[in-house]
Design a protein around this motif. Structure first.
Motif, short mmCIF file in Angstrom:
data_model
loop_
_atom_site.label_atom_id
_atom_site.label_comp_id
_atom_site.label_asym_id
_atom_site.label_seq_id
_atom_site.Cartn_x
_atom_site.Cartn_y
_atom_site.Cartn_z
N GLU A 41 67.82 60.28 -6.59
CA GLU A 41 66.60 59.76 -5.99
C GLU A 41 65.49 60.79 -6.18
N ALA A 42 64.25 60.31 -6.25
CA ALA A 42 63.12 61.20 -6.47
C ALA A 42 61.95 60.75 -5.60
N GLY A 43 61.19 61.72 -5.10
CA GLY A 43 60.06 61.41 -4.23
C GLY A 43 58.73 61.41 -4.94
N ASP A 44 58.70 61.84 -6.21
CA ASP A 44 57.47 61.80 -7.00
C ASP A 44 57.84 61.79 -8.47
N GLY A 45 56.83 61.69 -9.33
CA GLY A 45 57.07 61.58 -10.76
C GLY A 45 57.73 62.79 -11.37
N ALA A 46 57.35 63.98 -10.91
CA ALA A 46 57.95 65.20 -11.45
C ALA A 46 59.44 65.25 -11.13
N GLU A 47 59.78 64.89 -9.90
CA GLU A 47 61.20 64.85 -9.54
C GLU A 47 61.94 63.79 -10.36
N ALA A 48 61.27 62.68 -10.64
CA ALA A 48 61.89 61.64 -11.45
C ALA A 48 62.20 62.15 -12.85
N MET A 49 61.27 62.90 -13.44
CA MET A 49 61.51 63.46 -14.77
C MET A 49 62.73 64.38 -14.76
N HIS A 50 62.81 65.25 -13.76
CA HIS A 50 63.95 66.17 -13.67
C HIS A 50 65.26 65.39 -13.48
N ALA A 51 65.20 64.35 -12.67
CA ALA A 51 66.40 63.56 -12.42
C ALA A 51 66.88 62.87 -13.69
N VAL A 52 65.95 62.37 -14.49
CA VAL A 52 66.33 61.71 -15.74
C VAL A 52 66.95 62.71 -16.71
N ARG A 53 66.37 63.90 -16.79
CA ARG A 53 66.95 64.93 -17.68
C ARG A 53 68.36 65.29 -17.23
N ARG A 54 68.56 65.35 -15.93
CA ARG A 54 69.84 65.82 -15.39
C ARG A 54 70.93 64.75 -15.45
N THR A 55 70.56 63.49 -15.22
CA THR A 55 71.57 62.45 -15.04
C THR A 55 71.66 61.43 -16.17
N ARG A 56 70.63 61.35 -17.02
CA ARG A 56 70.59 60.40 -18.13
C ARG A 56 70.95 58.98 -17.68
N PRO A 57 70.13 58.40 -16.82
CA PRO A 57 70.43 57.06 -16.30
C PRO A 57 70.14 55.98 -17.33
N ASP A 58 70.61 54.78 -17.03
CA ASP A 58 70.28 53.62 -17.86
C ASP A 58 68.94 53.02 -17.47
N VAL A 59 68.65 53.04 -16.17
CA VAL A 59 67.45 52.40 -15.64
C VAL A 59 66.81 53.32 -14.60
N VAL A 60 65.47 53.35 -14.59
CA VAL A 60 64.73 54.05 -13.54
C VAL A 60 63.88 53.02 -12.81
N LEU A 61 64.02 52.97 -11.48
CA LEU A 61 63.11 52.20 -10.64
C LEU A 61 61.98 53.15 -10.26
N MET A 62 60.78 52.88 -10.77
CA MET A 62 59.69 53.85 -10.69
C MET A 62 58.51 53.29 -9.90
N ASP A 63 58.24 53.89 -8.75
CA ASP A 63 57.05 53.55 -7.99
C ASP A 63 55.83 54.06 -8.75
#
Length: 230
Positions: A41-63
């Motif tokens: 989970e991420a609380g902002d866009g920067a955290e979302a970028m780090h999460a994607v790099r770390r976990t390599r998800p299939d889908v991101v739900l992005m506010d």
């Protein structure tokens, strides 16, 4: 982008990016109940970028509207940074938001309203993971007609000269909202042939899905608001 072969190898993995903890928790519970793994989970866009790099998800739900880095900028960076990027679903409160339009131009695969039902949320995540765009063509057209040329994000002004006359016809009909089956009937060709043409159009224009195809058709003037073609 995710491929069907890769998708079959492991459970569906999702990152949820929203600055409201209750939204993240609610969505995570809904997805987990259907066997979808929320890997971060991420609380902002920067955290979302780090999460994607770390976990390599299939889908991101992005506010879209988040502090520090908004979802639009995060979407652009994620899609530019990763050779095999996740599909991104934009979360918004309003169904006609200029930021949603800009995100679709950047390569997002569709959008969801935050008051989405549980069944719709699960279906949407599975749909985009399979490679489909989650956006009714009529909604895309309304977004394009209202916001084309008005946003600050990158546009999709592509060179249509690389397309054959048949491929231009395919793009026009996609922009009118026709499915592959409807395209086949309209052009009197097989659905397999239609899929080949659609794949070539997307490849030549460097786009990911039908949502972007509709935007290209409008922004290049191939289709005009209130009309079918120039």
């Amino acid at each position: 982008m995710s491929t069907p072969d890769r998708d079959r190898d492991r459970p569906l993995r999702v990152v949820i990016a929203d600055d409201q903890a209750l939204v993240r928790t609610g969505f995570a519970m809904i997805l987990a109940a259907d066997g979808i793994e929320v890997v971060a989970e991420a609380g902002d866009g920067a955290e979302a970028m780090h999460a994607v790099r770390r976990t390599r998800p299939d889908v991101v739900l992005m506010d879209i509207r988040m502090p520090t880095m908004d979802g639009l900028e995060a979407t652009r960076r994620i899609l530019a940074e990763h050779p095999d990027p996740p599909r991104i679903l934009i979360l918004t409160t309003f169904d006609l938001d200029r930021y949603v339009y800009a995100a679709l131009s950047a390569g997002a695969s569709g959008f969801l309203l935050k008051d989405v039902t549980a069944d719709r949320l699960v279906a949407a995540v599975r749909m985009v993971r399979a490679g489909d765009a989650l956006l009714a063509p009529s909604v895309t057209r309304r977004l394009v007609e209202r916001f084309a040329g008005q946003h600050d994000g990158a546009t999709l002004h592509r060179d249509l000269s690389t397309l054959t006359p048949r491929e231009l016809d395919i793009l026009r009909l996609i922009a009118r909202g026709l499915s592959n089956q409807e395209l086949a009937g309209h052009l009197h060709i097989s659905e397999t042939t239609v899929k080949t043409h659609v794949t070539r159009v997307f490849s030549k224009l460097g786009i990911r899905d039908r949502a972007q195809a509709i935007i290209v058709a409008y922004e290049t003037g191939l289709i005009t608001p209130g009309g079918q073609r120039t």
